[in-house]
Write a protein that holds these residues in place. Sequence first.
Motif, short mmCIF file in Angstrom:
data_model
loop_
_atom_site.label_atom_id
_atom_site.label_comp_id
_atom_site.label_asym_id
_atom_site.label_seq_id
_atom_site.Cartn_x
_atom_site.Cartn_y
_atom_site.Cartn_z
N VAL A 1 68.90 36.06 -24.64
CA VAL A 1 69.31 36.30 -23.25
C VAL A 1 70.47 35.76 -22.84
N ILE A 2 71.54 36.55 -22.32
CA ILE A 2 72.70 36.04 -21.85
C ILE A 2 72.98 36.62 -20.43
N GLY A 3 73.03 35.52 -19.69
CA GLY A 3 73.03 35.83 -18.26
C GLY A 3 74.28 36.47 -17.56
N GLN A 4 74.33 36.99 -16.58
CA GLN A 4 75.35 37.73 -15.89
C GLN A 4 76.95 36.94 -15.66
N SER A 5 76.70 35.75 -15.30
CA SER A 5 77.97 34.94 -14.97
C SER A 5 78.32 33.90 -16.35
N THR A 6 77.57 34.25 -17.41
CA THR A 6 77.93 33.42 -18.67
C THR A 6 79.31 33.62 -19.14
N ILE A 7 80.00 32.42 -19.75
CA ILE A 7 81.29 32.56 -20.20
C ILE A 7 81.22 32.05 -21.49
N ILE A 8 81.34 32.81 -22.52
CA ILE A 8 81.51 32.34 -24.07
C ILE A 8 82.85 32.69 -24.68
N GLY A 9 83.26 31.39 -25.23
CA GLY A 9 84.73 31.54 -25.57
C GLY A 9 84.59 32.07 -27.23
N ASN A 10 85.66 31.91 -27.95
CA ASN A 10 85.61 32.38 -29.29
C ASN A 10 84.93 31.76 -30.21
N ASN A 11 84.67 32.41 -31.49
CA ASN A 11 83.96 31.73 -32.51
C ASN A 11 82.79 31.14 -32.28
N VAL A 12 81.94 32.02 -31.44
CA VAL A 12 80.68 31.25 -31.24
C VAL A 12 79.43 31.96 -31.96
N LYS A 13 78.47 31.24 -32.21
CA LYS A 13 77.53 31.78 -33.02
C LYS A 13 76.09 31.27 -32.47
N ILE A 14 75.21 32.34 -32.21
CA ILE A 14 73.73 31.80 -31.60
C ILE A 14 72.88 32.61 -32.45
N TYR A 15 71.63 32.05 -32.36
CA TYR A 15 70.47 32.38 -33.31
C TYR A 15 69.26 32.94 -32.27
N GLN A 16 68.42 33.45 -32.85
CA GLN A 16 67.34 34.12 -31.98
C GLN A 16 66.58 33.18 -30.84
N GLY A 17 66.38 33.88 -29.97
CA GLY A 17 65.44 33.21 -28.78
C GLY A 17 66.40 32.29 -27.92
N VAL A 18 67.87 32.22 -28.16
CA VAL A 18 68.77 31.37 -27.18
C VAL A 18 68.63 32.07 -25.90
N THR A 19 68.55 31.23 -24.79
CA THR A 19 68.69 31.56 -23.52
C THR A 19 69.96 30.94 -22.97
N LEU A 20 70.89 31.64 -22.41
CA LEU A 20 71.93 31.13 -21.59
C LEU A 20 71.57 31.48 -20.07
N GLY A 21 70.93 30.81 -19.34
CA GLY A 21 70.40 31.22 -18.15
C GLY A 21 70.80 30.38 -17.00
N ALA A 22 69.98 30.71 -15.80
CA ALA A 22 70.20 30.32 -14.67
C ALA A 22 69.25 28.71 -14.49
N VAL A 23 69.48 27.95 -13.72
CA VAL A 23 68.52 26.73 -13.35
C VAL A 23 67.51 27.20 -12.45
N SER A 24 67.79 28.08 -11.44
CA SER A 24 66.82 28.06 -10.34
C SER A 24 67.24 29.65 -9.76
N THR A 25 66.19 30.12 -9.19
CA THR A 25 66.39 31.41 -8.53
C THR A 25 66.29 31.45 -6.86
N HIS A 26 66.11 30.43 -6.44
CA HIS A 26 65.85 30.10 -5.08
C HIS A 26 67.02 30.65 -4.40
N ASN A 27 67.03 30.91 -2.96
CA ASN A 27 68.11 31.44 -2.21
C ASN A 27 68.90 32.45 -2.82
N VAL A 28 68.36 33.25 -3.53
CA VAL A 28 68.87 34.64 -4.15
C VAL A 28 70.15 35.24 -3.76
#
Length: 324
Positions: free
Chosen positions: A215-242
């Motif tokens: 899962v890669i969230g909307q405001s994620t920033i990923i640079g060059n030469n990045v490698k990720i494996y299954q099940g990785v979450t790049l997410g938000a800490v909280s969804t309060h005050n949506v």
Amino acid sequence: MTALVTHKILTIEENILNIATEIVNDYSHKRHVDTTGDVFNLLDRNVIFDCIRDLISIIYPGYYKTNDYKIYNLGTSVSLLLENILYHLSRQIAIALNEDENNHGISPELIQEKSYNIALHFLEKIPEIRSKINDDIDAAMQGDPAAFNVGEIIVTYPGVYAITIYRLAHELYKAGVPLIPRCMSEYAHSKTGIDIHPGAEIGRFFFIDHGTGVVIGQSTIIGNNVKIYQGVTLGAVSTHNVEKLRTAKRHPTIEDNVTIYSNASILGGNTVIGHHSVIGGNTFITKSIPPYTRVCAKNQELTISELKQENKKKTTEECWYYTI
């Protein structure tokens, strides 16, 4: 004597009509699920999916083909695909723009002109998109010892397929097209199990290995030469005050040359993973990590002991126990 009460046995047609009447009456409550709209001017996901398949055929001419594809006349084949995409995609963009509150009051003629220009500019970006995708394939080839040739990566790797659709959807997202980029990302999600929001910013030479559950969230920033494996979450800490969070940076920044192993969760808009870092599997990170850092979860301690005599006759399943 008590009179017998008889009930009329309804035909199938009568039963269906009665149910349909109840459902139509239920549409009158003006809830979110009750919107009917103009059926001739609703976004058609199937048309968008057809456009994706045509675009994939243009991105990978030697691996994905349509019925109209002719290798002996490549120019004609690509022209036919482009014409088909331009016609259908521009119409779907017009529908999406027309439904957007920001465009209320704009004449249909201007909406159509804007939609056509967006679709045309998007198609003009295909060579640039293909260049980025080619780098992603190189990253897969260099990053996975199980990959023996490029064809295997293009045809079978779900990560490459999901990234390809992300790069297409991201261009439409940057152009301000509502809804359609999300339809595209969810199409890839349904096919691969990889959920990349089209708003994420992802650099070159990006590789997702295996991929299921990423899962890669909307405001994620990923640079060059990045490698990720299954099940990785790049997410938000909280969804309060949506409402306040809609325009905020809620997701992490991953700098260049980072590897993130399976089931790691990296959360928060202020969280930065420094370049050349390695994030181990099953880690949970909500604070920034400096460059050239290795992060790992402490290994669970294995306890090995002989079964008691009275338990030796029991099945293995009966003797298992665990602590969470």
